[in-house]
Each structure stands twice: as C-alpha cells, then as structure tokens.
Enzyme design. Structure first.
Site, PDB file in Angstrom:
ATOM      1  N   GLY A  33     -57.456 -49.115  31.438  1.00  0.00           N
ATOM      2  CA  GLY A  33     -59.081 -49.495  31.183  1.00  0.00           C
ATOM      3  C   GLY A  33     -59.688 -48.221  30.907  1.00  0.00           C
ATOM      4  CB  SER A  34     -63.273 -47.552  30.905  1.00  0.00           C
ATOM      5  OG  SER A  34     -64.186 -46.578  30.629  1.00  0.00           O
ATOM      6  CD  GLN A  35     -63.374 -43.429  35.269  1.00  0.00           C
ATOM      7  OE1 GLN A  35     -62.675 -42.454  34.958  1.00  0.00           O
ATOM      8  NE2 GLN A  35     -64.806 -43.443  35.265  1.00  0.00           N
ATOM      9  NE  ARG A  55     -50.035 -58.644  31.153  1.00  0.00           N
ATOM     10  CZ  ARG A  55     -50.030 -58.997  29.938  1.00  0.00           C
ATOM     11  NH1 ARG A  55     -49.135 -59.392  29.170  1.00  0.00           N
ATOM     12  NH2 ARG A  55     -51.327 -58.902  29.482  1.00  0.00           N
ATOM     13  CG  ASP A  90     -61.825 -51.314  44.313  1.00  0.00           C
ATOM     14  OD1 ASP A  90     -61.154 -50.149  43.943  1.00  0.00           O
ATOM     15  OD2 ASP A  90     -62.883 -51.483  44.579  1.00  0.00           O
ATOM     16  CG  HIS A 115     -63.987 -47.110  44.849  1.00  0.00           C
ATOM     17  ND1 HIS A 115     -64.987 -46.210  45.517  1.00  0.00           N
ATOM     18  CD2 HIS A 115     -64.124 -48.292  45.049  1.00  0.00           C
ATOM     19  CE1 HIS A 115     -65.508 -47.051  46.115  1.00  0.00           C
ATOM     20  NE2 HIS A 115     -65.188 -48.447  45.854  1.00  0.00           N
ATOM     21  CD  GLU A 202     -70.588 -49.833  42.884  1.00  0.00           C
ATOM     22  OE1 GLU A 202     -69.713 -49.264  42.241  1.00  0.00           O
ATOM     23  OE2 GLU A 202     -70.315 -50.888  43.771  1.00  0.00           O
ATOM     24  CD  GLU A 238     -92.088 -49.391  27.261  1.00  0.00           C
ATOM     25  OE1 GLU A 238     -92.576 -48.908  28.019  1.00  0.00           O
ATOM     26  OE2 GLU A 238     -92.932 -50.164  26.340  1.00  0.00           O
ATOM     27  CB  SER A 259     -99.619 -41.746  30.473  1.00  0.00           C
ATOM     28  OG  SER A 259     -99.413 -42.949  31.166  1.00  0.00           O
TER      29      SER A 259
END
Length: 344
Positions: A33-35, A55, A90, A115, A202, A238, A259
C-alpha cells in the site's frame, strides 16, 4: 501522569545509524500500500536488497513489479529475508503472522512493525529468538517517498520490543536511516507509548475530534437558518488554512497570520466549546485505549463482520455536509488532480 519534558530527549540522526546493519541480508516488505511502496522503494534506492510479499497476480504484485521490485507470496518473501516488515492493516496481522510469517522466521531474524497495535494487544506473539522492533514514520507513505527523493526525510519513531540478537536497536536505526527517518530525526519510544498516543490522537483530535467539531459547527449554522454552502466554507473548507499554519509553525504561526478579530474570538470562545468537560471525555477515550477496551471492541467488530462499523461509516458519508461539499469541490480546479491526497 506527570507531563514529560522534551529537553532530555535524544534525536537520532544519520550519524547514529550504521547503514551496513541492514545490508547483511534481505528485507521483506509485507504489503504494497502507501507505506509499503514508500518503504520498499526507499530501501531499494538506499542499496538494500528488498523483496515484497504480496498476493500473486494482485494489484500490489503488479504495482511492485512495475516499480522494479522483486515480489513473492508472503511466506516465500519471509523465508528469503532476515528482516520482515509488516505493512498490511492491523486486523490482518494475526492470521498473516500465524499462517505465513511465523513458520518462515529463523532464529536471529527481525520482525518489524510501523505501529505497535498487534504486539501491545497480543495479536502477534513472536518467538523469543528473534528481534522485534518498530519504525513508524510520522507522515503518509506518499510524503515518506517524496521527501526521500528530495534528499530529505520524514521524522520517525522507533521502538525495541525484543532484542534477541543484541543488535535490535542497531538494526532499527539502520532501517530508519534507509527510509529517510534519521535524516529528518528519529525519536525512541516504546510500543505502548506509540500505540496509545497514536490511537488517542486519531480518535480524540485528528479524525474523531476534528470531524465531529466540523459537523457540529455546520449543523449549528444550518439549523440557525444559514445556507449550507456558506456553513461548509466557514466550518470545513477554511480548516485547511488553519491546519497548515499549525503544522508549519504551531500556535505562534497561526496567531501571526490570522486577523486580530479571529485571534480574539479564538482566545475567548475556543475554551467555551472545547472545555474541561471535553477534556474529561478525552480522558475517557484514553482510558479505553489504555485498558484495552477499544482494541477488544475493534477486534470483535472485525470478527463479527463489521456491520456496526459499516452502519456508522455510512451515516457519516450520508451527512448533508458531504453532499454540499461534493458540489462545491467540483468547482475547485486545484482539488481535481488528487495532489492533496495524504492517506497512509
């Protein structure tokens, strides 16, 4: 618990990491995956022999091969390596470790996590003759890869759970260096500290807290008669401006660039919304994490097929703020490229 100060914390850099400690064998990255992609490519570009456990024929297999990486089924990858990094979700760790990885590990090998959940809550129980450590980049995989390619890095946490060889810390720091972590700076922690603080952040602030605050603000304005489009802009759109300022320079930079009116409203009204009662609820969330209640409930939810989880998720995604936001974002050309995606 007394708050800890940071003036004695050691930040580990490239000078503290032996690059050769990870080049004595092969690193298996389990999952792409991403990691997984970031770790595998960074390690490969650092001169480490890498194999990706996926796989056969799956999406991860195809992508890893397209990126020039060797692939193999999970057990074969683990058998070929002396360092095995778990980078699948996990809830997959228990069965994956039991059925594919544990039979492949040899005395002196290293089992690595990004993790601490599976170790802290007993989902994975390694034998005593291997090293077990954690290397956790504090950023999404895409950022870990981009910063490495720029000759920089993303800060990392690392932790030693089991030091069977007497070299677990050396190996952990070497791994951290080869993905760019010691270039940015690495801090030693424990599996317990990383897991509990990560879950708390989280749930109470980054995901659970922030989204509920946004939704409550949106609902308050709409229920008072304001148009949902205006409420969306003020309560969600925002938010990125403020988060970016906080990320870049903390409270000081945020106060510098908003501001005077916004600052005054922040100081007098913020504590009316997030107050001692909110903090008490946060403490209850932390207690559930510390005593294992959250982990137990999440594990049971997975074992039951995640019906309750899906119901809660669908309710979130069907909220009116989603319909309003989708329509407004379709007119924001800078969001259409997908360049702001930061998921791990």
């Amino acid at each position: 618990m007394k708050p800890q100060t940071t003036d004695t914390i050691k930040v580990y850099t490239n000078e503290d990491a032996n690059p050769g400690a990870l080049k004595e064998g092969t690193v298996a990255i389990i999952g792409y995956g991403s990691q997984g992609r970031a770790h595998a490519l960074n390690l490969k570009d650092s001169g480490v022999d890498v194999i990706v456990g996926v796989r056969p024929g799956g999406e991860g297999d195809r992508k890893a091969k397209a990126h020039g990486l060797k692939t193999a089924p999970v057990r074969e990858a683990a058998e070929a390596a002396n360092v095995v990094m778990m980078l699948t979700p996990d809830m997959t760790h228990e069965a994956l470790f039991r059925d594919e990885i544990a039979p492949a590990l040899k005395p002196g090998d290293a089992l690595v996590f990004a993790h601490g959940f599976s170790i802290l809550y007993g989902r994975v129980k390694p034998s005593k003759d291997i090293d077990v450590f954690m290397v956790a980049p504090k950023g999404p995989g895409d950022l870990v890869r981009r910063e490495y390619e720029r000759g920089r890095g993303v800060p990392c946490l690392f932790a030693i759970h089991q030091d069977a060889t007497g070299r677990a810390k050396e190996r952990a720091l070497s791994y951290t260096r080869h993905i760019g972590g010691t270039t940015a700076g690495a801090i030693e922690t424990t599996f317990k500290e990383e897991t509990e603080t990560d879950l708390f952040g989280e749930q109470a602030v980054l995901c659970g807290g922030a989204t509920e605050l946004v939704i409550a603000g949106f609902e308050t304005l709409v229920e008072a008669g304001y148009r949902p489009e205006i409420a969306y802009y003020e309560c969600l759109h925002e938010l990125k401006l403020i988060v970016d300022l906080l990320n870049e320079g903390g409270l000081a930079k945020m106060h510098e660039f908003i501001s005077e009116t916004a600052k005054y409203g922040d100081l007098v009204s913020g504590p009316r919304v997030v107050n001692s009662e909110t903090k008490q609820r946060m403490k209850e969330v932390l207690t559930d994490i510390q005593n294992g209640t959250f982990a137990r409930d999440w594990i049971l939810e997975n074992q039951a097929g995640k019906a309750h989880y899906q119901k809660l998720l669908e309710a979130d995604l069907e909220h009116p703020i989603e319909k309003t936001g989708k329509e407004l974002r379709s007119r924001m050309a800078w969001l259409q490229s997908g360049g702001n995606r930061t998921s791990e």
